[in-house]
Design an enzyme around this catalytic site. Structure first.
Site, PDB file in Angstrom:
ATOM      1  N   ASP A 233     -21.817   1.706   4.790  1.00 18.71           N
ATOM      2  CA  ASP A 233     -20.721   2.189   3.955  1.00 18.71           C
ATOM      3  C   ASP A 233     -20.408   1.222   2.824  1.00 18.71           C
ATOM      4  O   ASP A 233     -20.180   1.628   1.681  1.00 18.71           O
ATOM      5  CB  ASP A 233     -19.465   2.414   4.799  1.00 18.71           C
ATOM      6  CG  ASP A 233     -19.596   3.595   5.736  1.00 18.71           C
ATOM      7  OD1 ASP A 233     -20.644   4.273   5.705  1.00 18.71           O
ATOM      8  OD2 ASP A 233     -18.663   3.825   6.517  1.00 18.71           O
TER       9      ASP A 233
ATOM     10  N   TYR B 243     -17.209   4.563  19.407  1.00 25.63           N
ATOM     11  CA  TYR B 243     -18.216   3.961  18.525  1.00 25.63           C
ATOM     12  C   TYR B 243     -18.836   2.740  19.207  1.00 25.63           C
ATOM     13  O   TYR B 243     -20.051   2.561  19.194  1.00 25.63           O
ATOM     14  CB  TYR B 243     -17.560   3.574  17.195  1.00 25.63           C
ATOM     15  CG  TYR B 243     -18.536   3.087  16.147  1.00 25.63           C
ATOM     16  CD1 TYR B 243     -19.050   3.947  15.193  1.00 25.63           C
ATOM     17  CD2 TYR B 243     -18.933   1.752  16.105  1.00 25.63           C
ATOM     18  CE1 TYR B 243     -19.946   3.507  14.232  1.00 25.63           C
ATOM     19  CE2 TYR B 243     -19.833   1.299  15.154  1.00 25.63           C
ATOM     20  CZ  TYR B 243     -20.326   2.176  14.217  1.00 25.63           C
ATOM     21  OH  TYR B 243     -21.219   1.722  13.276  1.00 25.63           O
TER      22      TYR B 243
ATOM     23  N   SER C 198       0.837  -1.188   0.000  1.00 29.18           N
ATOM     24  CA  SER C 198       0.000   0.000   0.000  1.00 29.18           C
ATOM     25  C   SER C 198       0.872   1.238   0.000  1.00 29.18           C
ATOM     26  O   SER C 198       1.987   1.241   0.537  1.00 29.18           O
ATOM     27  CB  SER C 198      -0.904   0.007   1.241  1.00 29.18           C
ATOM     28  OG  SER C 198      -1.554   1.248   1.383  1.00 29.18           O
TER      29      SER C 198
ATOM     30  N   SER D   2     -12.356   3.011   4.491  1.00 28.20           N
ATOM     31  CA  SER D   2     -12.192   1.576   4.713  1.00 28.20           C
ATOM     32  C   SER D   2     -13.115   0.785   3.801  1.00 28.20           C
ATOM     33  O   SER D   2     -12.713  -0.236   3.219  1.00 28.20           O
ATOM     34  CB  SER D   2     -12.437   1.216   6.182  1.00 28.20           C
ATOM     35  OG  SER D   2     -13.732   1.605   6.590  1.00 28.20           O
TER      36      SER D   2
END
Length: 352
Positions: free
Chosen positions: A142, A194, A27, A98
């Site tokens: 998402d 969260y 990455s 993500s």
């Protein structure tokens, strides 16, 4: 193979089959690769609740997708893959960076391994990777938005049945733009805030005697007030009223058009700020300044505790509002925000 998901910011997953059984991921976010054997994925995942992934977190999103794909299909081959990730979707901004990685990787491996899973199944793979490989207790919104996105449309999603439809926003025809104000305050879904909100919602549903807050509506709030402590009540009230705002937004977009949803956006931010308590001063300032400068509506977006706000603004007011927000941040002693416009676009697709 190169797959991307865009807003128009893009996440790319360049992938190729290997002749052995190893998955090697690289990455632009990391200095070196991470490599594991396919057979070892089952020993790495799932990640225990509250524990750190057994591999660097950035690679857990990618390797977790490979793991979840193999669990979701009996046809996954024994051949590994090389996967390289590059992305300019802001990380930690509440813009689904993500889910973008998960969608791009899942689409690439679905093709390479000839699994023939549909977009909804791939969204479920992404959610499982995020929940069980990364250890973040997120929902599936998402991933579904990333997989099912369409130009100039919002995705109206039933998170229980996973039924989804594209709802035209009408922004382009009305000369409106979605202005993103990335506060540069980073957040992480795998941290405690969260999880604490999710726990409170589950506790509230149990006190109401229902499977989830999806099964409650605003008429249940007086009873909730009798059963719950103040914090739990406010968490529950946010979810119940936000569910109704979503339904109202879909209806109003169809009946009255996008300029009529501004009050719903503002009410949503107030609920997240006061009842769910996931806003931060930078987000509040971004929303307040955009509204003062004439935005149709504005709210924070994403999981909170940082990240970005969005404002629905007139096209010819974009630069003026962006400049005003930047000045307001400087006057408050905050770091400079990253301000840009986005438009809904298609989900993952193969470029090469």
């Amino acid at each position: 193979n190169v797959y991307k998901r865009q807003i128009p910011h893009r996440t790319y997953a360049a992938a190729a089959l290997r002749d052995d059984d190893r998955v090697r991921v690289t990455s632009t976010f990391a200095a070196g690769p991470v490599e594991v054997a396919l057979a070892d994925l089952d020993t790495l995942f799932p990640t225990a609740a509250g524990a750190e992934p057994a591999v660097p977190e950035w690679s857990a999103y990618v390797l977790g997708v490979a793991w979840a794909l193999r669990l979701a299909s009996t046809g996954a081959p024994g051949r590994g893959a090389d996967i390289a990730i590059a992305s300019d979707v802001p990380v930690g901004a509440g813009l689904s960076s993500s889910a973008a990685i998960e969608g791009a990787v899942a689409s690439a491996l679905n093709d390479l391994w000839a699994l023939e899973l549909d977009p909804v199944a791939l969204a479920q793979v992404g959610r499982r990777a995020e929940n069980e490989a990364v250890g973040a207790p997120t929902g599936i919104m998402d991933q579904m938005a990333s997989m099912l996105g369409r130009p100039d449309a919002a995705t109206f999603l039933d998170c229980r049945s996973l039924a989804a439809e594209s709802v035209p926003t009408g922004f382009t025809g009305e000369g409106l733009e979605v202005l993103v104000i990335d506060t540069q305050v980073s957040h992480s879904h795998s941290t405690g805030g969260y999880r604490e909100r999710r726990d409170a919602c589950e506790r509230g549903a149990a006190l109401l005697g229902i499977p989830s807050l999806r099964d409650a509506d605003e008429a249940d709030l007086p009873r909730a007030a009798e059963l719950m402590d103040d914090v739990t009540l406010r968490r529950v009230r946010h979810v119940i009223t936000e569910n109704q705002r979503v339904l109202d937004t879909v209806r109003i977009l169809a009946d009255q058009g996008p300029r009529a949803i501004g009050d719903l956006l503002v009410a949503s931010h107030a609920s997240m700020r006061d009842d769910f308590e996931i806003s931060v001063p930078e987000l509040d300032l971004a929303v307040e300044t955009a509204l003062e400068q004439g935005a149709v509506g504005a709210r924070m977006t994403g999981g909170g505790f940082g990240g970005a706000a969005i404002a629905l603004v007139e096209r010819d007011a974009v630069d003026r509002i962006a400049d005003a927000v930047t000045r307001a941040f400087a006057e408050a002693g905050f770091g400079a925000p990253h301000v840009f416009t986005v438009r809904p676009s298609d989900g993952p697709r193969r470029d090469a």
